[in-house]
Design an enzyme around this catalytic site. Structure first.
Site, mmCIF file in Angstrom:
data_model
loop_
_atom_site.group_PDB
_atom_site.id
_atom_site.type_symbol
_atom_site.label_atom_id
_atom_site.label_comp_id
_atom_site.label_asym_id
_atom_site.label_seq_id
_atom_site.Cartn_x
_atom_site.Cartn_y
_atom_site.Cartn_z
ATOM 1 N N ASN A 1 0.808 -1.230 0.000
ATOM 2 C CA ASN A 1 0.000 0.000 0.000
ATOM 3 C C ASN A 1 0.838 1.275 0.000
ATOM 4 O OD1 ASN A 1 -2.497 -1.384 0.056
ATOM 5 N ND2 ASN A 1 -2.254 -1.744 2.252
ATOM 6 N N GLY B 1 12.586 -5.782 -38.331
ATOM 7 C CA GLY B 1 12.193 -7.113 -37.838
ATOM 8 C C GLY B 1 13.297 -7.757 -37.012
ATOM 9 N N GLU C 1 12.688 3.414 -8.413
ATOM 10 C CA GLU C 1 13.376 4.504 -7.692
ATOM 11 C C GLU C 1 12.587 5.813 -7.786
ATOM 12 O OE1 GLU C 1 17.530 4.689 -7.269
ATOM 13 O OE2 GLU C 1 17.807 2.560 -7.578
HETATM 14 N N1 COS Z 1 16.396 15.026 1.109
HETATM 15 C C1 COS Z 1 16.312 15.327 2.427
HETATM 16 N N2 COS Z 1 15.141 15.398 3.076
HETATM 17 C C2 COS Z 1 14.012 15.172 2.395
HETATM 18 C C3 COS Z 1 14.028 14.871 1.018
HETATM 19 C C4 COS Z 1 15.280 14.802 0.385
HETATM 20 N N3 COS Z 1 15.375 14.498 -0.919
HETATM 21 N N4 COS Z 1 12.772 14.708 0.602
HETATM 22 C C5 COS Z 1 11.976 14.894 1.660
HETATM 23 N N5 COS Z 1 12.729 15.159 2.750
HETATM 24 C C6 COS Z 1 12.268 15.380 4.130
HETATM 25 C C7 COS Z 1 11.956 16.792 4.422
HETATM 26 O O1 COS Z 1 12.410 17.078 5.719
HETATM 27 C C8 COS Z 1 10.461 16.837 4.376
HETATM 28 O O2 COS Z 1 9.965 17.746 5.279
HETATM 29 P P1 COS Z 1 9.932 19.359 4.967
HETATM 30 O O3 COS Z 1 9.419 19.507 3.557
HETATM 31 O O4 COS Z 1 9.021 19.869 5.988
HETATM 32 O O5 COS Z 1 11.344 19.817 5.128
HETATM 33 C C9 COS Z 1 10.022 15.446 4.799
HETATM 34 O O6 COS Z 1 11.102 14.601 4.369
HETATM 35 C C10 COS Z 1 8.761 14.979 4.147
HETATM 36 O O7 COS Z 1 8.886 15.146 2.752
HETATM 37 P P2 COS Z 1 7.655 15.409 1.782
HETATM 38 O O8 COS Z 1 6.736 16.408 2.382
HETATM 39 O O9 COS Z 1 8.192 15.715 0.434
HETATM 40 O O10 COS Z 1 6.918 13.987 1.841
HETATM 41 P P3 COS Z 1 5.760 13.385 0.956
HETATM 42 O O11 COS Z 1 5.007 12.413 1.773
HETATM 43 O O12 COS Z 1 4.991 14.477 0.307
HETATM 44 O O13 COS Z 1 6.500 12.483 -0.147
HETATM 45 C C11 COS Z 1 7.707 11.980 -2.147
HETATM 46 C C12 COS Z 1 7.506 12.877 -0.926
HETATM 47 C C13 COS Z 1 6.442 11.776 -2.948
HETATM 48 C C14 COS Z 1 8.734 12.747 -2.941
HETATM 49 C C15 COS Z 1 8.251 10.620 -1.660
HETATM 50 O O14 COS Z 1 7.271 9.853 -1.023
HETATM 51 C C16 COS Z 1 8.879 9.787 -2.779
HETATM 52 O O15 COS Z 1 10.013 10.013 -3.188
HETATM 53 N N6 COS Z 1 8.130 8.794 -3.288
HETATM 54 C C17 COS Z 1 8.688 7.847 -4.228
HETATM 55 C C18 COS Z 1 9.297 6.741 -3.473
HETATM 56 C C19 COS Z 1 10.251 5.976 -4.301
HETATM 57 O O16 COS Z 1 11.136 6.501 -4.944
HETATM 58 N N7 COS Z 1 10.087 4.666 -4.275
HETATM 59 C C20 COS Z 1 10.946 3.829 -5.017
HETATM 60 C C21 COS Z 1 11.092 2.563 -4.304
HETATM 61 S S1 COS Z 1 12.524 2.425 -3.424
HETATM 62 S S2 COS Z 1 13.778 1.855 -4.831
#
Ligand code: COS
Length: 383
Positions: free
Chosen positions: A129, A341, A364
């Site tokens: 999820n 082909g 990623e």
């Molecule tokens: N570097 C350092 N800190 C980070 C960061 C980064 N790249 N990205 C986020 N943070 C920290 C920040 O502190 C942020 O808080 P603030 O904005 O208040 O400073 C906090 O984490 C929460 O981040 P955010 O608000 O961006 O969280 P979201 O829940 O909105 O999610 C995304 C962010 C969508 C970008 C994240 O869930 C994501 O990357 N999803 C994809 C996951 C992925 O790559 N999966 C692949 C599988 S693993 S191979």
């Protein structure tokens, strides 16, 4: 401004290229058919330091930094994608998580055996999820004395079936979510309550293993909490920033190989009494392929260079992951088109490359998530 790569990185490129040509390209089809990288090849990759390229020599790494690492991944990208995928998950995100946020003791304990390839790493974030919405993970970790007890499951984990060291992200405080409620743990595959679940069958990336991981009252010593309690989400995001640059490098390498095969075919395949490379339709495709590869390569090197300077690269990593993966898909599509082909036949490498490239836009972080990261940063920075 100097675009020359440091001499040691050029030497690394030469070494990796020779290894790819001599040892990996000849078995790329075998890896595809057997869905396995031969053990002796993995051993050779370990001996050559491929498992610890970016890490300093004090941790038994090769000390090449992110720039050297991406140049090596680019070269590896010419062969079956399974090779780069093994390294990318192991070094680029699992080892990198420990390197970025581990305590000195954790780094000393885990990075040297990982850099030598004696322990294989995996990065376990995704769950049934929680894919793009990584903060929605449901795996829990509750503290009991000097231990944490983990419960939940992870899915589509690269290197899952072969991993000895798994970076696991789990909820430690449900009320805090991404900001203080998720912690990272270093889990060894021998810890009680850990097991590998279903091994996945995939469209491409044959020879690279992906599986479910299951935690049933998995007992993790408290000293294996990675980084500070509650800051695991930040560790995951920082590691993914680095991982996405490596992913882009692999995409550039694969696209370059597809281009070179297309050029060779365009010179050799005769239709209408002349090589097809003399047709403008083919020339335009080759020109577009080469231009896009060049742009993605420069973006990749730039992001790696910036990361090596210790600067935050979230925006650049998202941009280069998005651009290079989409570029690679366009390039391999054109490569199949140029081969006609022949390129659709399973015995031809471009058929495999076409399937392998597709995941680049998904894993990623999907490219939709990369766009979100870039746009949020633009809106915040105002430029
Ligand atoms: N570097 C350092 N800190 C980070 C960061 C980064 N790249 N990205 C986020 N943070 C920290 C920040 O502190 C942020 O808080 P603030 O904005 O208040 O400073 C906090 O984490 C929460 O981040 P955010 O608000 O961006 O969280 P979201 O829940 O909105 O999610 C995304 C962010 C969508 C970008 C994240 O869930 C994501 O990357 N999803 C994809 C996951 C992925 O790559 N999966 C692949 C599988 S693993 S191979």
């Amino acid at each position: 401004m100097d675009f020359t790569l440091p001499e040691e990185i050029e030497m690394l490129r030469k070494t990796v290229r020779e290894f790819v040509e001599k040892r990996l390209l000849p078995i790329s089809m075998q890896v595809e058919e057997e869905d396995k990288i031969p053990d002796e090849i993995v051993d050779e990759m370990k001996d050559m330091g491929f498992f610890g390229l970016p890490f300093p020599e004090e941790y038994d790494g090769v000390g090449m930094g992110e720039l050297g690492y991406v140049v090596a991944l680019e070269e590896l990208g010419a062969a079956n994608a399974a090779f780069g995928n093994l390294i990318g998950a192991h070094t680029g995100i699992a080892g990198m998580s420990i390197y970025l946020d581990g305590t000195p003791e954790q780094k000393q304990k885990y990075i040297p055996p990982m850099a030598r390839g004696e322990m294989i790493g995996a990065f376990a974030l995704t769950e049934p999820n929680a894919g793009s919405d990584a903060a929605a993970i449901e795996t829990t970790a509750r503290r009991e004395g000097d231990k944490y007890i983990l419960n939940g499951s992870k899915m589509w984990i690269t290197n899952g079936p072969i991993a000895n060291v798994i970076i696991v992200f789990a909820v430690t405080d449900k009320t805090l979510g991404a900001r203080g409620g998720i912690s990272a743990f270093i889990v060894e595959n021998t810890f009680p309550g850990y097991r590998v679940g279903k091994v996945d069958k995939k469209m491409g990336l044959h020879g690279s293993y992906t599986s479910e991981l299951i935690f049933e009252d998995c007992v993790v010593p408290a000293e294996n909490l990675l980084g500070k309690p509650g800051l695991g989400f930040v560790t995951a995001m920082k590691a993914l920033d680095m991982g996405r640059i490596g992913l882009a490098a692999g995409a550039v390498g694969a696209a370059q190989k597809a281009l070179e095969m297309s050029i060779q075919w365009a010179n050799q395949r005769v239709q209408f009494g002349k090589p097809i490379g003399e047709q403008q339709a083919i020339q335009w495709m080759l020109a577009e392929m080469a231009t896009e590869i060049h742009a993605a390569r420069l973006m990749t090197y730039h992001a790696a260079y910036k990361a090596d300077r210790g600067e935050r690269v979230s925006r650049e990593a998202a941009m280069v992951k998005m651009f290079a993966s989409e570029m690679a898909c366009r390039v391999v599509d054109k490569a199949v088109q140029i081969h006609g082909g022949t390129g659709y036949m399973a015995e031809h490498p471009v058929e495999r490359m076409y399937r392998d490239a597709r995941i680049l836009k998904i894993y990623e972080g999907t490219n939709e998530i990369q766009r979100l990261v870039i746009a949020r940063d633009l809106l915040k920075a105002g430029k």
